[in-house]
Design an enzyme around this catalytic site. Structure first.
Site, PDB file in Angstrom:
ATOM      1  N   LYS A 180       0.835  -1.212   0.000  1.00 46.89           N
ATOM      2  CA  LYS A 180       0.000   0.000   0.000  1.00 46.89           C
ATOM      3  C   LYS A 180       0.873   1.267   0.000  1.00 46.89           C
ATOM      4  CE  LYS A 180      -3.556  -2.631  -0.110  1.00 46.89           C
ATOM      5  NZ  LYS A 180      -4.510  -3.082   0.878  1.00 46.89           N
TER       6      LYS A 180
HETATM    7  C1  PLP Z   1      -5.605  -4.189   1.163  1.00 48.89           C
HETATM    8  C2  PLP Z   1      -7.059  -3.905   1.151  1.00 48.89           C
HETATM    9  C3  PLP Z   1      -7.903  -4.199   2.233  1.00 48.89           C
HETATM   10  C4  PLP Z   1      -7.465  -5.027   3.407  1.00 48.89           C
HETATM   11  O1  PLP Z   1      -6.326  -4.557   4.056  1.00 48.89           O
HETATM   12  P1  PLP Z   1      -5.363  -5.593   4.829  1.00 48.89           P
HETATM   13  O2  PLP Z   1      -4.451  -4.665   5.577  1.00 48.89           O
HETATM   14  O3  PLP Z   1      -4.650  -6.390   3.796  1.00 48.89           O
HETATM   15  O4  PLP Z   1      -6.208  -6.416   5.727  1.00 48.89           O
HETATM   16  C5  PLP Z   1      -9.225  -3.804   2.175  1.00 48.89           C
HETATM   17  N1  PLP Z   1      -9.712  -3.166   1.097  1.00 48.89           N
HETATM   18  C6  PLP Z   1      -8.951  -2.882   0.028  1.00 48.89           C
HETATM   19  C7  PLP Z   1      -9.552  -2.155  -1.129  1.00 48.89           C
HETATM   20  C8  PLP Z   1      -7.602  -3.262   0.012  1.00 48.89           C
HETATM   21  O5  PLP Z   1      -6.855  -3.013  -1.072  1.00 48.89           O
END
Ligand code: PLP
Length: 383
Positions: A180
């Site tokens: 991210k």
């Molecule tokens: C990555 C992601 C999540 C979940 O996040 P995690 O930290 O991996 O649990 C939820 N929604 C979207 C759109 C994502 O890209």
């Protein structure tokens, strides 16, 4: 293999984590408060609660919104499954609403059609880091008393009509997974514009414990006393990881600038390449580009994916429409119900995008894509 996304970790990050490890507080300490305060600055001053990951952030946000059995939650299918599954975990029924053709974010017209008296939350997803059309979504919800949620796992730092992500919905969730826009290894956060919602989120994150004597049912039990009024879970983010998050936030501006630069370079390099469409954007958005999702035309996405992978380019597909997952199919959700998201999925390919991607490696990606579209496989770079 060149990855599609990866973290950027510096010596400053390492030192911040080591300092937290040497401190008195490994968790529930001052780095948590500090990280939440730093996050709130990015979220336009809206209060934030740090949690253990982005999925937990969604679970906490839905719990704070009071989602339970009998409630409906409106979700776009073009997202990671957690946007929907975390509400299912609370007993909600998911109502999928299609995305719009330009940015593949939740379509306000589909929301207007999907919202009923049972709707508790409408969840928009800032797909690829491009904000959804929040003003239009709010209008589409009409007189409903449902809450608007922004799954901003891709979009921390983006703005919509000059307003920052975090201020656009009643509840906003973030993820700090390594791919991210910033990372705490695992981590996430919930922002809530209403302080009462934020308080509910904090409680759910901390097992539901009530420590404030003024709010306890039996305040005279003794100095040790804490009590649970509503059930919660342990979704705390430790100081060690909050320290990493604070260090990363100091570089978020730079991360976003480099991502935007790489996006502009991709846009230019791919503009005249036949067989591929570059991502759209709206004039009112300043996206925080997390993904660079191109569309591969003529039914060739699978072939291009395979050729790119063979060439050592770690492309990805984001995402299989959520209602296609077997768990939803088994509940009776049918393919064909969200045609825009489904035809986008058939073409979508995410090219590598991360702050430390070099210009030279990006050129390799473009060359490999051009070769794949000509029906050839580029040779992988020497290891
Ligand atoms: C990555 C992601 C999540 C979940 O996040 P995690 O930290 O991996 O649990 C939820 N929604 C979207 C759109 C994502 O890209």
């Amino acid at each position: 293999m060149l990855p599609y996304g990866r973290q950027s970790i510096t010596e400053d990050d390492v030192e911040a984590v080591v300092a937290a490890l040497r401190s008195d507080w490994l968790t529930t300490g001052p780095q948590v408060d500090g990280f939440e305060a730093d996050l709130a600055e990015w979220a336009g001053g809206v209060g934030c609660a740090a949690v253990s990951n982005g999925t937990a952030a969604l679970h906490v946000a839905y719990a704070a919104a009071g989602v339970g059995p009998g409630d409906e939650v409106v979700v776009p299918p073009m997202t990671f499954v957690a946007t929907a599954s975390s509400a299912v975990a609370l007993g909600a029924k998911i109502v999928f609403a299609d995305v719009e053709e330009e940015t593949f974010t939740l379509d306000p017209a589909a929301v207007a059609a999907a919202t009923t008296s049972r709707t508790r939350v409408v969840s928009a997803v800032d797909y690829a880091g491009h904000p959804a059309d929040y003003d239009a979504l709010r209008s589409a919800m009409g007189g409903s008393d449902a809450l608007l949620l922004a799954d901003a796992a891709h979009s921390i730092g983006a703005t919509y009509k000059d307003r920052p992500v975090g201020t656009l919905a009643d509840l906003t969730t973030f993820s700090f997974f390594p791919t991210k826009n910033l990372t705490t290894a695992e981590g996430g956060a919930v922002a809530a514009t209403d302080p009462r919602l934020l308080e509910r989120a904090r409680r759910f994150r901390n097992i539901g414990l009530v420590r404030d004597r003024n709010e306890q049912r039996w305040p005279d039990e003794g100095g040790w006393h804490q009590e649970v009024h509503e059930f919660g879970l342990n979704y705390r983010l430790p100081d060690v990881l909050c320290a990493l998050g604070r260090s990363q936030l100091r570089r978020l501006d730079g991360f976003l600038a480099r991502r935007a630069e790489l996006v502009a370079r991709y846009d230019e390099a791919l503009a005249d390449l036949p067989g591929v469409l570059t991502p759209g954007r709206r004039s009112w958005a300043r996206p925080a580009w997390h993904l660079y999702p191109v569309r591969i035309l003529d039914g060739r996405r699978r072939e291009v994916y395979d050729r790119m992978r063979e060439a050592g380019i770690g492309v990805q597909v984001n995402y299989i429409p959520v209602h296609w997952h077997p768990a939803f199919a088994d509940l009776g959700y049918r393919r064909g119900s969200c045609p825009v998201a489904e035809s986008f999925y058939a073409q979508e390919l995410s090219l590598p995008l991360y702050p430390t991607l070099s210009d030279a490696d990006q050129e390799r990606v473009v060359d490999a894509l051009a070769a794949a579209l000509r029906g050839r496989t580029a040779r992988p770079a020497a290891a």
